[in-house]
Design a protein around this motif. Structure first.
Motif, PDB file in Angstrom:
ATOM      1  N   PHE A 243       0.814  -1.212   0.000  1.00 58.89           N
ATOM      2  CA  PHE A 243       0.000   0.000   0.000  1.00 58.89           C
ATOM      3  C   PHE A 243       0.847   1.261   0.000  1.00 58.89           C
ATOM      4  N   ALA A 244       1.937   1.257   0.759  1.00 59.03           N
ATOM      5  CA  ALA A 244       2.815   2.419   0.871  1.00 59.03           C
ATOM      6  C   ALA A 244       4.218   1.926   1.170  1.00 59.03           C
ATOM      7  N   LEU A 245       5.208   2.806   0.982  1.00 59.19           N
ATOM      8  CA  LEU A 245       6.584   2.495   1.337  1.00 59.19           C
ATOM      9  C   LEU A 245       6.944   3.234   2.617  1.00 59.19           C
ATOM     10  N   LEU A 246       7.582   2.520   3.532  1.00 65.69           N
ATOM     11  CA  LEU A 246       7.942   3.074   4.835  1.00 65.69           C
ATOM     12  C   LEU A 246       9.452   3.026   5.018  1.00 65.69           C
ATOM     13  N   VAL A 269       6.734   7.302   2.950  1.00 64.70           N
ATOM     14  CA  VAL A 269       6.832   8.027   4.223  1.00 64.70           C
ATOM     15  C   VAL A 269       8.215   7.811   4.818  1.00 64.70           C
ATOM     16  N   GLY A 270       8.947   8.906   5.011  1.00 60.18           N
ATOM     17  CA  GLY A 270      10.231   8.866   5.693  1.00 60.18           C
ATOM     18  C   GLY A 270      11.343   8.136   4.987  1.00 60.18           C
ATOM     19  N   VAL A 286       5.955  11.708  -1.960  1.00 64.76           N
ATOM     20  CA  VAL A 286       7.062  11.418  -1.040  1.00 64.76           C
ATOM     21  C   VAL A 286       7.059  12.424   0.115  1.00 64.76           C
ATOM     22  N   PHE A 287       6.966  11.890   1.340  1.00 58.57           N
ATOM     23  CA  PHE A 287       6.921  12.723   2.545  1.00 58.57           C
ATOM     24  C   PHE A 287       8.194  12.473   3.359  1.00 58.57           C
TER      25      PHE A 287
END
Length: 533
Positions: A243-246, A269-270, A286-287
């Protein structure tokens, strides 16, 4: 501030710097789409006809005609069809079950109409009237659409609500990360993976988030093989069902990560990186948790530039050769000009191969009184010796991650002329958050010794978990991005408070200035967190 602390910060950043020197689809998991539904999906999300037919929309009181990509359905109604606020207007839910519900619709403005069917929905899209013949708001485009495009769009809209973003299950949510599993940085990869998994296990032990357990999918690669890293990243995004990259280890992969995130609409995220092209605006997916090289250099300029005479000094932006380094220098140069720095110059260097004596001569010839270092690959100690031998040295303005380990051994001529900037310091660590973090290591086999990398990764996981809670059970990537953009002043507990908005992609935007006292052989923090505008 203890020298040991700053040494630890520099060691963690050195890993990222060394790595830099060494080298989909947005919706699925629902029913398999037919060719016609895929064509409708393209029209809905991209505003482009799969058949090459004309597709335009007239919008506003003046009925201005715009091309399809400018008026695509998903832009206002969202990828999930449920609508999202836009400029004070809230588009309606256009999922098929909502449009066709048997008791019809009553809107907030008093407009009422029976349920839609295929014919009345086409009239709404083409003529701008509801199922009762009432005119729709002028903000709803009146579309010019071919017969086959209409059939394709209708086919997709009927299954739209059955689609799910990758990684979203009924009782699981899969999160991806990219970490070195072999080579020089294998232990660091193991350390980051361990702390992320430990935190997710803790969340799952408490019931998960909105009834879903969080699963970590780690794509590993050999840290000395940049091609393997890129291949692992592409495979994770395209085939990993995440779902997302961490907190992916993105050093040297910034451009590739940003491109894939944008193309696949996957939130990141991060990411663990020294910098991106310009993380504040370069990619909306991208956060970044903390400031990178460019932001820290700007912090140093803001601090030193408080004295008007400093802003009048001839200053050189010393950047890595190549497009990425030039882009960073361009962006920073513009921001420094906005601060009032009037005499800026640029010098490029080739990382790892630059002759310190020649570089010192170039800086002297440019009359540099302040030097901002914008990338790894320069022997700072050798350069400092050459500059000291050439006369009164310039200010050395070093983002902390680029400072040499033996910074206290630099020539005495630089005393009072070296400033460092760091994105976080131990004072950011709240006692309760530190206790919770330390508890993850008790009785576990987690790798220790990489705290200055593990802490940002853990803090990114804390941020992501909080944002997932805010989104709720009805989860999409689009909603996660919107929720992250609404984060204001959130305290992860171990790093400065983070805030984002529609154009801001660095959470703790700013840093701490640290002075180097060569005579006393120590460091001192100068003031508190210096926020960038």
């Amino acid at each position: 501030m203890r020298a040991a602390l700053l040494s630890g910060l520099r060691c963690a950043a050195a890993v990222l710097a060394a790595s830099l020197l060494a080298w989909a689809q947005p919706l699925h998991a629902g029913p398999t789409l037919t060719a016609e539904q895929q064509a409708g999906r393209r029209l809905y999300l991209e505003g482009e006809s799969a058949f090459g037919d004309a597709f335009t929309g007239r919008i506003g009181m003046g009925q201005q005609q715009l091309p399809g990509p400018a008026v695509r359905c998903g832009n206002c109604h969202g990828a999930d069809g449920r609508g999202r606020p836009e400029g004070g207007i809230r588009p309606v839910n256009i999922t098929w079950s909502e449009l066709t519900k048997s008791y019809g619709h009553a809107h907030d403005n008093g407009r009422r109409h029976p349920p839609f069917d295929e014919a009345s929905l086409r009239r709404a899209i083409v003529d701008g009237v509801d199922a009762a013949g009432n005119p729709l708001d002028a903000s709803m485009p009146r579309f010019r659409i071919s017969g086959r495009d209409w059939k394709a769009l209708l086919a997709y809209m009927k299954v739209l609500e059955l689609q799910q973003d990758p990684g979203v299950g009924s009782d699981t949510l899969r999160l991806g990360t990219l970490l070195p599993g072999a080579g020089r940085f294998a232990e660091l990869g193991q350390a980051v993976k361990g702390i992320l998994q430990a935190h997710l296990d803790e969340i799952n032990a408490g019931g998960g988030i909105h009834g879903r357990r969080l699963e970590l999918v780690s794509a590993d690669y050999a840290s000395d093989d940049p091609d393997a890293a890129r291949s692992a990243l592409r495979k994770l995004v395209a085939q990993g069902d995440v779902f997302a990259l961490l907190s992916p280890f993105a050093a040297g992969l910034e451009d590739e990560l940003g491109r894939l995130a944008n193309e696949s609409r996957i939130p990141v995220v991060g990411p663990l990186s020294l910098f991106g092209a310009d993380p504040r605006s370069s990619n909306q997916q991208v956060f970044h948790l903390l400031s990178g090289i460019g932001e820290l250099a700007e912090v140093l300029a803001l601090h030193l530039g408080r004295e008007p005479k400093a802003r009048a000094m001839p200053a050189v932006l010393l950047h890595p050769d190549g497009p990425a380094g030039a882009a960073l220098a361009d962006a920073l140069g513009q921001r420094l000009k906005n601060q009032g720095w009037s005499r800026l110059d640029r010098v490029a260097f080739r990382p790892g191969t630059t002759d310190a004596a020649a570089l010192a001569r170039t800086l002297k010839a440019r009359g540099a009184e302040a030097v901002f270092l914008l990338g790894p690959g320069v022997d700072v100690a050798a350069l400092a010796r050459q500059l000291a031998e050439a006369g009164r040295p310039p200010y050395l303005l070093l983002p902390g991650p680029l400072a040499p380990r033996a910074v206290l051994e630099l020539p005495a001529a630089f005393d009072g002329r070296i400033l460092l900037a760091y994105p976080t310091v131990p004072a950011d660590q709240k006692p309760e958050a530190l206790r919770q973090y330390a508890a993850l290591f008790k009785g576990s086999a987690l790798v220790r010794g990489h705290q200055t990398t593990q802490v940002p990764a853990y803090s990114s996981a804390v941020l992501l978990a909080e944002t997932l809670k805010r989104v709720g059970r009805d989860l999409t990537r689009e909603k996660l991005v919107a929720a992250l953009e609404s984060v204001q002043g959130f305290e992860p507990g171990l790093v400065p408070a983070v805030s984002f908005n529609a154009s801001r992609r660095v959470g703790a935007l700013g840093g701490y200035v640290v002075a180097v006292d060569l005579k006393a052989r120590n460091f001192s923090q100068v003031g508190g967190f210096l926020a960038l505008p």
